[in-house]
Design an enzyme around this catalytic site. Structure first.
Site, PDB file in Angstrom:
ATOM      1  N   ASP A  13       0.819  -1.220   0.000  1.00  0.00           N
ATOM      2  CA  ASP A  13       0.000   0.000   0.000  1.00  0.00           C
ATOM      3  C   ASP A  13       0.856   1.275   0.000  1.00  0.00           C
ATOM      4  OD1 ASP A  13      -2.442  -1.551   0.301  1.00  0.00           O
ATOM      5  OD2 ASP A  13      -1.852  -1.817   2.391  1.00  0.00           O
ATOM      6  N   GLU A  14       2.076   1.193  -0.525  1.00  0.00           N
ATOM      7  CA  GLU A  14       2.971   2.353  -0.486  1.00  0.00           C
ATOM      8  C   GLU A  14       2.735   3.338  -1.629  1.00  0.00           C
ATOM      9  OE1 GLU A  14       5.271  -1.346   0.897  1.00  0.00           O
ATOM     10  OE2 GLU A  14       4.126  -0.769  -0.875  1.00  0.00           O
ATOM     11  N   LYS A  16       2.587   1.995  -5.170  1.00  0.00           N
ATOM     12  CA  LYS A  16       3.312   1.442  -6.320  1.00  0.00           C
ATOM     13  C   LYS A  16       2.626   1.773  -7.635  1.00  0.00           C
ATOM     14  CE  LYS A  16       3.107  -2.634  -4.415  1.00  0.00           C
ATOM     15  NZ  LYS A  16       2.682  -2.248  -3.062  1.00  0.00           N
ATOM     16  N   LYS A  18       1.066   4.509  -8.472  1.00  0.00           N
ATOM     17  CA  LYS A  18       1.463   5.861  -8.882  1.00  0.00           C
ATOM     18  C   LYS A  18       2.863   5.855  -9.476  1.00  0.00           C
ATOM     19  CE  LYS A  18       2.404  10.463  -6.890  1.00  0.00           C
ATOM     20  NZ  LYS A  18       1.565  11.296  -7.751  1.00  0.00           N
ATOM     21  N   ASN A  38      -5.481  -9.932  -4.589  1.00  0.00           N
ATOM     22  CA  ASN A  38      -5.393  -9.484  -3.197  1.00  0.00           C
ATOM     23  C   ASN A  38      -4.520  -8.240  -3.082  1.00  0.00           C
ATOM     24  OD1 ASN A  38      -3.049 -10.861  -3.898  1.00  0.00           O
ATOM     25  ND2 ASN A  38      -2.699 -11.671  -1.856  1.00  0.00           N
ATOM     26  N   GLY A  40      -3.975  -4.335  -4.487  1.00  0.00           N
ATOM     27  CA  GLY A  40      -4.634  -3.263  -5.220  1.00  0.00           C
ATOM     28  C   GLY A  40      -3.734  -2.078  -5.439  1.00  0.00           C
ATOM     29  N   HIS A  41      -3.898  -1.426  -6.580  1.00  0.00           N
ATOM     30  CA  HIS A  41      -3.191  -0.183  -6.886  1.00  0.00           C
ATOM     31  C   HIS A  41      -4.222   0.884  -7.218  1.00  0.00           C
ATOM     32  CE1 HIS A  41       0.462  -2.407  -6.924  1.00  0.00           C
ATOM     33  NE2 HIS A  41       0.295  -2.948  -8.109  1.00  0.00           N
ATOM     34  N   THR A 128      -7.348 -12.024   2.570  1.00  0.00           N
ATOM     35  CA  THR A 128      -8.455 -11.337   1.899  1.00  0.00           C
ATOM     36  C   THR A 128      -9.603 -12.284   1.576  1.00  0.00           C
ATOM     37  OG1 THR A 128      -7.452 -11.726  -0.276  1.00  0.00           O
ATOM     38  CG2 THR A 128      -6.891  -9.662   0.852  1.00  0.00           C
ATOM     39  N   GLN A 223       1.765  -6.194  -3.016  1.00  0.00           N
ATOM     40  CA  GLN A 223       2.047  -6.212  -1.574  1.00  0.00           C
ATOM     41  C   GLN A 223       3.367  -5.488  -1.267  1.00  0.00           C
ATOM     42  OE1 GLN A 223       1.338  -9.632  -2.920  1.00  0.00           O
ATOM     43  NE2 GLN A 223      -0.806  -9.304  -2.595  1.00  0.00           N
ATOM     44  N   VAL A 298      -7.328  -0.719  -1.077  1.00  0.00           N
ATOM     45  CA  VAL A 298      -7.955  -0.646  -2.396  1.00  0.00           C
ATOM     46  C   VAL A 298      -8.745  -1.909  -2.697  1.00  0.00           C
ATOM     47  CG1 VAL A 298      -7.514  -0.425  -4.871  1.00  0.00           C
ATOM     48  CG2 VAL A 298      -6.114   0.854  -3.239  1.00  0.00           C
ATOM     49  N   ASP A 332       3.056  14.730   1.441  1.00  0.00           N
ATOM     50  CA  ASP A 332       2.090  15.796   1.737  1.00  0.00           C
ATOM     51  C   ASP A 332       1.206  15.489   2.940  1.00  0.00           C
ATOM     52  OD1 ASP A 332       1.256  13.830  -0.349  1.00  0.00           O
ATOM     53  OD2 ASP A 332      -0.712  14.722  -0.011  1.00  0.00           O
TER      54      ASP A 332
END
Length: 427
Positions: A13-14, A16, A18, A38, A40-41, A128, A223, A298, A332
């Site tokens: 969830d970092e 990736k 983007k 399992n 998500g982006h 999940t 992941q 996500v 931000d």
């Protein structure tokens, strides 16, 4: 031209998606090499937000060929639904390639996943429930079903029968569930064959030829490092290898062809699911990070657990992946804090520990040792260069870079595609 690996350097969830999307216009192929739906982006393009679960992020770049590699486990129903959703929004998905050696997730994998997790009770892993673990288990047990099996009815029937022979015994006698019929699974999955046939290819050959021809190939992990089945916080991990080595086994491209390995770091830390998390915040700061950062999974829809940046984890990710660069995301979100704590080491049994403990028990009991860095209040979402950032934000980035062991080559200052500061080129 390079072959790049891009992966999560924390618990996933970092951001990736983007990072992959940022490189998409310069990349010829984007390859998912492990995991399933399992992972998500979220990619924001203009005023449009895309949530991708199984498809590589490169599918949003018209010049890029997206590839689902042999190391991925594929739920064909999810795949076709995701493709349909993108097509309805005007996204061209015709260039997608799927490895014929990728394994399939079936309804019985999903059933086994859910009932097993429920049976574990307080000892549950936090999966999940999408059948990913059982599909990988069948792969290792050599009773899995691959994409190519959809095109040979007799083989498909044999494999489903063999898989259900034991699983139905478990479902009926252990979990008091109904047996799953072979015919219903075979009928459903034969129906997918014609719908995905045009996407299936020898992706290993295609990717190796592309690299030899000087094309740019980006390997995209799902992941994160700390969820790797070998190198993560076992047993609270995924069932595959999101680390850099997984890019090779999950695509059929050898390690000598990989030129750079980019780790994605969030400016703080989050994780979804159970397991130890030394810097987790169960206070107003944790809730603020969750709210401001929009920290909801996500794919799972679950709230993410939030905490301060953990430099110990970042150093570990650098080591086990051989990271050459970092992409720092969501800087931000930290705007507005007067002081920002950063975990620089742990205390374990009264002793300072600067590297990630190999013992699960030690890591579970590790207490963070913090250093406070000065915060900033200025809006940074319009910053285009590193020099545009407030001095304290610059100092925060430099401190994280020094602690983490690899240069920070890009910085996310907002969710949009263009809200990124490029410090050094990845290509």
């Amino acid at each position: 031209m390079p072959a790049l690996v891009l992966l999560g350097a924390q618990w996933g969830d970092e951001g990736k998606g983007k990072a992959t999307d940022l490189l998409g216009g310069s990349v010829d192929y984007v390859v998912r090499y492990q995991g399933g739906n399992n992972a998500g982006h979220t990619v924001v393009v203009g005023d449009q937000k895309y949530a991708l679960h199984l498809l590589p992020s490169g599918i949003l770049s018209p010049s890029c060929t997206p590839v689902i590699g042999n190391g991925v486990v594929v739920d064909p129903a999810v795949l076709l639904s995701e493709l349909s959703g993108l097509n309805d929004r005007g996204v061209d998905t015709s260039k997608l390639l799927i490895s014929g050696n990728a394994h399939l997730i079936t309804p019985y994998h999903q059933t086994i996943d859910k009932v097993t997790e429920r049976f574990l009770g307080k000892r549950k892993i936090g999966t999940t429930g999408r059948g990913i673990g059982p599909a990988y288990a069948d792969k290792i047990n050599r009773v899995g079903i691959r994409v190519q099996d959809l095109f040979d009815e007799s083989i498909l029937i044999q494999k489903v029968e063999a898989a259900l022979h034991d699983k139905n015994q478990i479902l009926v006698k252990l979990f008091n569930r109904r047996a799953i019929g072979t015919d219903q699974v075979v009928e459903e999955y034969l129906g997918y064959a014609a719908q995905i046939k045009d996407y299936v290819a020898d992706t290993t050959l295609i990717l190796n030829n592309a690299i030899d021809e000087g094309k740019v190939v980006l390997f995209e992990g799902g992941q994160g490092t700390l969820l790797d089945v070998d190198h993560g916080t076992y047993p609270f991990v995924t069932s595959s290898n999101p680390t850099a080595g997984g890019a090779c086994t999950g695509s059929g491209v050898g390690p000598t062809k990989i030129s750079r390995v980019i780790g994605i770091l969030k400016a703080y830390t989050t994780r979804v699911g159970a397991g130890p998390f030394p810097t987790e915040l169960l206070d107003a700061d944790g809730e603020a990070l969750r709210t401001i950062g929009g920290e909801r999974g996500v794919t799972t829809g679950r709230d993410r657990r939030c905490g301060w940046f953990d430099a110990v984890i970042a150093r570990y990710a650098t080591r086990v992946n051989g990271l050459t660069d970092f992409f720092l995301t969501k800087l931000d979100v930290l705007t507005g804090w007067e002081q920002i704590p950063v975990c620089v080491a742990y205390e374990v049994d009264g002793k300072r520990v600067d590297e990630l403990p190999y013992s699960q028990s030690d890591f579970h009991h590790a207490k963070p040792i913090y250093e406070n860095l000065p915060g900033w209040s200025e809006d940074i979402t319009k910053a285009k260069t590193f020099g545009d950032l407030p001095k304290n934000a610059q100092a925060y980035v430099k401190a994280l870079e020094q602690m983490s062991g690899a240069p920070i080559s890009a910085i996310g200052v907002g969710p949009g595609r263009d809200e990124t500061i490029q410090v050094n080129s990845f290509l």
